[in-house]
Design an enzyme around this catalytic site. Structure first.
Site, short mmCIF file in Angstrom:
data_model
loop_
_atom_site.label_atom_id
_atom_site.label_comp_id
_atom_site.label_asym_id
_atom_site.label_seq_id
_atom_site.Cartn_x
_atom_site.Cartn_y
_atom_site.Cartn_z
N LYS A 103 0.84 -1.21 0.00
CA LYS A 103 0.00 0.00 0.00
C LYS A 103 0.88 1.25 0.00
CE LYS A 103 -3.71 -2.48 2.41
NZ LYS A 103 -4.42 -2.75 3.69
N ASP A 117 -10.64 3.06 5.18
CA ASP A 117 -10.95 1.63 5.17
C ASP A 117 -12.46 1.37 5.20
OD1 ASP A 117 -9.06 -0.44 5.03
OD2 ASP A 117 -8.38 -0.14 7.09
N GLN A 136 -3.84 -1.57 10.09
CA GLN A 136 -3.90 -2.88 9.43
C GLN A 136 -4.38 -3.95 10.42
OE1 GLN A 136 -3.34 -3.41 6.15
NE2 GLN A 136 -3.70 -5.61 6.30
#
Ligand code: GUN
Length: 293
Positions: free
Chosen positions: A53, A119, A97
């Site tokens: 990412k 997200d 994450q």
């Protein structure tokens, strides 16, 4: 092989091209989009995902800051870092994450400002998704699967979509996306999970199968209606003595046999995976646009 391959790498590259243009437009206004990544512990998969990412963000001209916390980090420490990023006007997106060892996920995702929650896991954004309110951020992997369907010209209106898996990251938001009253959705959605009865019979009814339960090569050819669209979200480690690493990654779909039956299928890797990053980058730029209007 009868199935047409859905090339996630190529479609993701198209989206990255669109995102890069938007980055240039922001930069012309003196704004540099910025995302903060947070990663806890030393999970090799999390390290690899955040690394990918981060690399893509740089390629697109998005600034990044990766904060790595040791295993055993207290909720207070992580939440303080999230609050600092929430308050920092130069930060537009925040991604913690998962998995987050030792700290309840809902505590973490609920602490991120909904405006920076690229997200799409904050309850406000999840709620907006369910309600069909388009002003929130949508989770990147299921939004990426929908984008693959749209850009591959696969109609979803009235289609039987069967989702395997009811997780918060893919299964549940995928169902919410595909059942919306929307030209790019309008599907008849079924979720099957570990307590479902007669899964093969239900999956055989599907026009669109989305496999996201994390069970290596679970979807076999005899569960697939001829011509069905098969989207494989799974990433599973299985032992492989022939590999130097001692393992290989396989999806939730038995690709070699299912490709003979399906009408369309995502390769894995190179199908859904690249789309998660593409939608994350698009969400980040959208966050920067909204915050600087
Ligand atoms: N872990 C697995 N998928 C995801 C994702 O899309 N976002 C975050 N933050 N963690 C993940």
């Amino acid at each position: 092989m009868s199935a047409q391959l859905i090339d996630g790498k190529k479609i993701a590259a198209q989206i990255h091209g669109e995102t890069a243009q938007k980055v240039q437009q922001l930069k012309a206004r003196g704004i540099q989009p910025c995302i903060v990544f947070m990663r806890i512990g030393d999970d090799p998969a999390s390290r690899a995902y955040v690394g990918m990412k981060d690399k893509k963000a740089h390629e697109l001209g998005i600034k990044t800051d990766t904060k790595i916390f040791p295993a055993g980090t207290t909720p207070d420490t992580l939440l303080a870092a999230i609050r600092a990023a929430n308050a920092d006007r130069d930060v537009h997106g925040i991604l913690v994450q998962a998995p987050i060892p030792g700290i309840p996920q809902d505590l973490v995702f609920g602490a991120i400002s909904p405006d920076k929650d690229v997200d799409g896991f904050h309850p406000v954004n999840f709620g907006k998704l369910l309600l069909g309110d388009q002003s929130g951020f949508r989770p990147c992997t299921p939004a990426g699967v929908q984008e693959l369907l749209i850009r591959s010209g696969i109609p979803t209106k009235g289609a039987n979509a069967v989702i395997l898996g009811r997780g918060n990251i893919v299964g549940k938001p995928m169902a919410a996306i595909l059942c919306q009253k929307d030209a790019a959705a309008d599907a008849t959605v079924t979720i099957v999970h570990s307590r479902s009865r007669n899964i093969p019979a239900i999956v055989r009814q599907a026009d669109i199968i989305i496999a996201a339960m994390g069970f290596a090569e679970y979807v076999k050819a005899d569960m697939v209606k001829p011509g069905a669209v098969v989207m494989d979200v799974g990433v599973n480690r299985v032992e492989d003595t022939a590999s130097a690493k001692g393992y290989k990654l396989v999806g939730d779909v038995a690709f070699d046999e299912v490709k003979e039956i399906a009408g369309h299928i995502t390769p894995n890797p190179g199908g859904v995976g690249p789309m998660t990053i593409a939608l994350l980058m698009a969400n980040t730029v959208s966050a920067a646009e909204k915050q600087t209007r």
